[in-house]
Design a protein around this motif. Structure first.
Motif, PDB file in Angstrom:
ATOM      1  N   PRO A 109       5.727   1.001   1.671  1.00 57.16           N
ATOM      2  CA  PRO A 109       4.954   2.237   1.896  1.00 57.16           C
ATOM      3  C   PRO A 109       5.497   3.416   1.097  1.00 57.16           C
ATOM      4  CG  PRO A 109       6.392   1.799   3.775  1.00 57.16           C
ATOM      5  CD  PRO A 109       6.440   0.572   2.894  1.00 57.16           C
ATOM      6  N   LEU A 110       6.784   3.348   0.698  1.00 53.88           N
ATOM      7  CA  LEU A 110       7.391   4.428  -0.092  1.00 53.88           C
ATOM      8  C   LEU A 110       7.424   4.059  -1.578  1.00 53.88           C
ATOM      9  CD1 LEU A 110      10.349   5.099   2.372  1.00 53.88           C
ATOM     10  CD2 LEU A 110       8.271   6.477   2.110  1.00 53.88           C
ATOM     11  N   THR A 140       9.827  16.186   3.434  1.00 57.51           N
ATOM     12  CA  THR A 140      10.282  15.492   2.231  1.00 57.51           C
ATOM     13  C   THR A 140       9.140  14.622   1.677  1.00 57.51           C
ATOM     14  OG1 THR A 140      11.000  13.513   3.388  1.00 57.51           O
ATOM     15  CG2 THR A 140      12.607  15.326   3.223  1.00 57.51           C
ATOM     16  N   PRO A 141       9.236  14.190   0.410  1.00 57.95           N
ATOM     17  CA  PRO A 141       8.204  13.295  -0.141  1.00 57.95           C
ATOM     18  C   PRO A 141       8.023  12.017   0.705  1.00 57.95           C
ATOM     19  CG  PRO A 141       9.557  14.156  -1.905  1.00 57.95           C
ATOM     20  CD  PRO A 141      10.217  14.597  -0.626  1.00 57.95           C
ATOM     21  N   ILE A 181       8.317   7.454  -4.685  1.00 59.41           N
ATOM     22  CA  ILE A 181       7.672   8.698  -4.227  1.00 59.41           C
ATOM     23  C   ILE A 181       8.617   9.903  -4.260  1.00 59.41           C
ATOM     24  CG2 ILE A 181       5.844   7.651  -2.814  1.00 59.41           C
ATOM     25  CD1 ILE A 181       9.102   8.771  -1.248  1.00 59.41           C
ATOM     26  N   ALA A 182       9.935   9.626  -4.219  1.00 61.27           N
ATOM     27  CA  ALA A 182      10.917  10.721  -4.137  1.00 61.27           C
ATOM     28  C   ALA A 182      10.860  11.639  -5.356  1.00 61.27           C
ATOM     29  CB  ALA A 182      12.317  10.143  -3.977  1.00 61.27           C
ATOM     30  N   ASP A 183      10.421  11.105  -6.515  1.00 59.11           N
ATOM     31  CA  ASP A 183      10.423  11.900  -7.755  1.00 59.11           C
ATOM     32  C   ASP A 183       9.030  12.347  -8.172  1.00 59.11           C
ATOM     33  OD1 ASP A 183      13.191  11.371  -8.017  1.00 59.11           O
ATOM     34  OD2 ASP A 183      12.695   9.369  -8.767  1.00 59.11           O
ATOM     35  N   TYR A 227       0.846  -1.202   0.000  1.00 60.19           N
ATOM     36  CA  TYR A 227       0.000   0.000   0.000  1.00 60.19           C
ATOM     37  C   TYR A 227       0.877   1.245   0.000  1.00 60.19           C
ATOM     38  CZ  TYR A 227      -3.839   3.218   1.181  1.00 60.19           C
ATOM     39  OH  TYR A 227      -4.755   4.242   1.169  1.00 60.19           O
ATOM     40  N   HIS A 228       0.579   2.136  -0.959  1.00 60.28           N
ATOM     41  CA  HIS A 228       1.288   3.416  -1.111  1.00 60.28           C
ATOM     42  C   HIS A 228       0.408   4.270  -1.999  1.00 60.28           C
ATOM     43  CE1 HIS A 228       2.173   1.458  -4.864  1.00 60.28           C
ATOM     44  NE2 HIS A 228       2.817   0.492  -4.233  1.00 60.28           N
ATOM     45  N   PRO A 229       0.794   5.500  -2.301  1.00 60.70           N
ATOM     46  CA  PRO A 229      -0.127   6.368  -3.045  1.00 60.70           C
ATOM     47  C   PRO A 229      -0.482   5.880  -4.454  1.00 60.70           C
ATOM     48  CG  PRO A 229       1.517   7.687  -1.922  1.00 60.70           C
ATOM     49  CD  PRO A 229       1.949   6.268  -1.779  1.00 60.70           C
TER      50      PRO A 229
END
Ligand SMILES: NC(=O)c1ccc[n+]([C@@H]2O[C@H](COP(=O)([O-])OP(=O)(O)OC[C@H]3O[C@@H](n4cnc5c(N)ncnc54)[C@H](OP(=O)(O)O)[C@@H]3O)[C@@H](O)[C@H]2O)c1
Length: 279
Positions: A189-190, A211-212, A195-197, A164-166
């Motif tokens: 989760p990340l 941070t993201p 998600i960082a980009d 599960y993550h966005p």
């Protein structure tokens, strides 16, 4: 109150810190170093599995940290090759021996058709009765199989650990967990670093001076979901733990929810006999 300084969720007869530390793909030396580091930073929930081949190192990391065992929530998992009655209890005992501690939670790693879910759940309950774990749960169970497992279980299934993550919607399974009085634990989760980009997540992060990664973890725990990010870096472990001093607005929560697509799943290793919930 071991976890009194951080948010937790009560499930069955256990209290689970919403923020944990994952150890998938950590080589034993990294697992030992990072588990000790995470506990020193303040994490009080550690996730491992027999198949990660690092249970002994995770136990060593806990001992290195100096944090008392009773202040830590520790999860491990039964690998699918060990679901037969007898094999399951033997692995449960082996995992506890390798860790050097009785885990707080023992999960069935992935659903399987044979042995039946009912038979496997009976063996898992037996492992709990024999004292190889404090509580039990499942991992990667779609709603249909989650319900079957919960119905068959004497002890409460305290969580279902799933991806599960966005980039993935989980409305149906979250409703099922709620109805069963259980919880959801988010793995990856990340989104394994994706998600960082992300432009949307970056924009929300900038608005909060975060941070993201922090925004994504906050988005999860604000839904009452347990999140277990993994990193090999001490600075990132600190960053990922520092999410308790801000709140996302309803609109920001919705912006992250809107990133989900049908192609968002990263780890689809489910037996073809089973199907993920359609959201
Ligand atoms: N039950 C299951 O079937 C299952 C399956 C998969 C995972 N899990 C559990 O869930 C845990 C977490 O999932 P995961 O390990 O797949 O992935 P994750 O936590 O979503 O992502 C880990 C990756 O993201 C990077 N990262 C960490 N913090 C970051 C940050 N703040 N910003 C940007 N990148 C960051 C890490 O790189 P660096 O190391 O370079 O920081 C690593 O490559 C696992 O470790 C495991 O315990 C369970």
């Amino acid at each position: 109150m071991p976890f009194s300084d951080q948010p937790t969720v009560k499930s069955g007869d256990v209290e689970i810190p919403l923020l944990g530390f994952g150890t998938w793909q950590l080589e034993p030396e990294d697992a030992r170093r990072m588990v000790a580091e995470a506990l020193r930073i303040g994490y009080r929930h550690i996730d491992t599995a027999w198949i990660y081949k690092n249970e002994k190192a995770v136990g060593d990391g806990i001992r290195d940290s100096g944090v008392p065992r009773e202040d830590i929530f520790l999860t491990t998992k039964i690998w699918v090759a060990h679901f037969a009655d007898g094999d399951l209890q033997r692995q449960a005992e082996e995992s506890a021996d390798s860790l050097g501690f009785t885990p707080d939670l023992l999960l069935l790693h992935w659903p399987k058709t044979t042995p039946s879910i009912e038979d496997t759940i009976a063996s898992l309950n037996d492992a709990r009765d024999k004292g190889f774990t404090r509580s039990i749960g499942v991992s990667n169970y779609p709603s249909k199989e989650f319900r079957r497992a919960a119905e068959a279980s004497k002890a409460p299934l305290v969580t279902n650990q799933v991806e599960y993550h966005p980039y993935l919607s989980l409305h149906t399974l979250m409703a099922t967990a709620n109805e069963l009085g259980s919880t959801i634990t988010a793995w990856s989760p990340l989104a394994q670093g994706k998600i960082a980009d992300d432009a949307t997540i970056k924009e929300v992060a900038e608005a909060h001076g975060k941070t993201p990664g922090q925004v994504t973890l906050r988005w999860l725990v604000q839904q009452g979901v347990i999140a277990i990010p993994r990193t090999t870096k001490e600075t990132r472990a600190r960053e990922n733990f520092d999410i308790l001093d801000f709140e996302l607005t309803g609109e920001e929560m919705d912006r992250l929810h809107a990133l989900a697509t049908p192609e968002g799943r990263l780890g689809d290793w489910i037996d073809p006999e089973f199907q993920w919930d359609r959201d």
